[in-house]
Design a protein around this motif. Structure first.
Motif, PDB file in Angstrom:
ATOM      1  N   ARG A  11       0.834  -1.195   0.000  1.00 29.19           N
ATOM      2  CA  ARG A  11       0.000   0.000   0.000  1.00 29.19           C
ATOM      3  C   ARG A  11       0.874   1.252   0.000  1.00 29.19           C
ATOM      4  O   ARG A  11       2.098   1.161  -0.015  1.00 29.19           O
ATOM      5  N   ALA A  12       0.244   2.395   0.073  1.00 30.88           N
ATOM      6  CA  ALA A  12       0.982   3.651   0.012  1.00 30.88           C
ATOM      7  C   ALA A  12       1.985   3.793   1.148  1.00 30.88           C
ATOM      8  O   ALA A  12       3.053   4.386   0.980  1.00 30.88           O
ATOM      9  N   ASN A  13       1.659   3.245   2.311  1.00 29.14           N
ATOM     10  CA  ASN A  13       2.512   3.431   3.482  1.00 29.14           C
ATOM     11  C   ASN A  13       2.869   2.148   4.211  1.00 29.14           C
ATOM     12  O   ASN A  13       3.619   2.191   5.194  1.00 29.14           O
ATOM     13  N   GLU A  14       2.359   1.019   3.785  1.00 25.40           N
ATOM     14  CA  GLU A  14       2.597  -0.238   4.481  1.00 25.40           C
ATOM     15  C   GLU A  14       2.807  -1.382   3.505  1.00 25.40           C
ATOM     16  O   GLU A  14       2.247  -1.391   2.410  1.00 25.40           O
ATOM     17  N   ALA A  15       3.601  -2.352   3.930  1.00 24.19           N
ATOM     18  CA  ALA A  15       3.755  -3.614   3.209  1.00 24.19           C
ATOM     19  C   ALA A  15       3.304  -4.721   4.146  1.00 24.19           C
ATOM     20  O   ALA A  15       3.721  -4.770   5.309  1.00 24.19           O
ATOM     21  N   LEU A  16       2.416  -5.583   3.661  1.00 33.50           N
ATOM     22  CA  LEU A  16       1.873  -6.659   4.475  1.00 33.50           C
ATOM     23  C   LEU A  16       2.077  -7.994   3.780  1.00 33.50           C
ATOM     24  O   LEU A  16       1.949  -8.096   2.553  1.00 33.50           O
TER      25      LEU A  16
END
Length: 208
Positions: A11-16
């Protein structure tokens, strides 16, 4: 039963990976978000820096899945893993950069020209992993679970034993990357429209 056994969201601010946050963007860093993930995870593939954003997205998501489960692809021959990716913007970001290289420099950039097709990410993953199975990249108006379900039936019926599916939408306006692995297993998340849509949205609220 066809089940989803692993997935990754960027995502724009996170990696999951599998719903767990494994990296968060540092707003103060001068590095791009993808370069931050690459360095935070201590990945080692120098070609990464030459890739366009779509290839970087596909590389990162697949490598993060492998980091979470190093043996994730070990059960399959090199021609038994099919790749089915899609997005809505094709290679528009690289196309714009390529046009700019011509307009500002007087001649087009060969290094950018290589990536002016969205399916180049498939080639990058195939070369890196030595995968020789079926692959395709589609351009769709939006993420459509039914597309992957329908196409998977053809692929599994023709000899593929695993499917790495992907939605890679990376533009100046946002990052929406979702990779998932489908296998024939007795346990896992059932491969259907509802579950694909649910997993594709993991982390979306937090990121935006």
């Amino acid at each position: 039963m066809k089940v989803i056994t692993a997935y990754c969201n960027l995502r724009a601010n996170e990696a999951l990976v599998n719903g767990e946050v494994i990296a968060r963007r540092d707003a103060g860093s001068e590095d791009s978000w993808f370069k931050q993930i690459y360095r935070q995870q201590e990945l080692a593939y120098p070609k990464f820096y030459k890739m366009d954003v779509l290839s970087q997205a596909g590389y990162l998501a697949s490598e993060l899945m492998k980091r979470a489960d190093p043996g994730i692809f070990a059960d399959y021959a090199d021609d038994e893993i099919a790749l089915v990716f899609a997005n809505a913007s094709s290679s528009a970001e690289t196309d714009r950069r390529f046009m700019h290289s011509y307009e500002s420099g007087g001649s087009p950039s060969p290094s950018l020209f290589v990536y002016t097709l969205p399916n180049i990410v498939l080639g990058e993953l195939a070369i890196l992993n030595k995968w020789y199975g079926e692959n395709m990249f589609a351009v769709l108006p939006k993420f459509t679970p039914g597309f992957y379900l329908d196409y998977s039936r053809i692929l599994f019926a023709s000899g593929s034993r695993a499917l790495l599916g992907g939605w890679l939408e990376v533009t100046a306006n946002g990052t929406d990357v979702f990779l998932f692995l489908v296998e024939e297993k007795v346990s896992g998340t059932e491969f259907n429209d509802e579950n694909l849509l649910h997993l594709s949205q993991a982390g979306a609220v937090a990121a935006y």
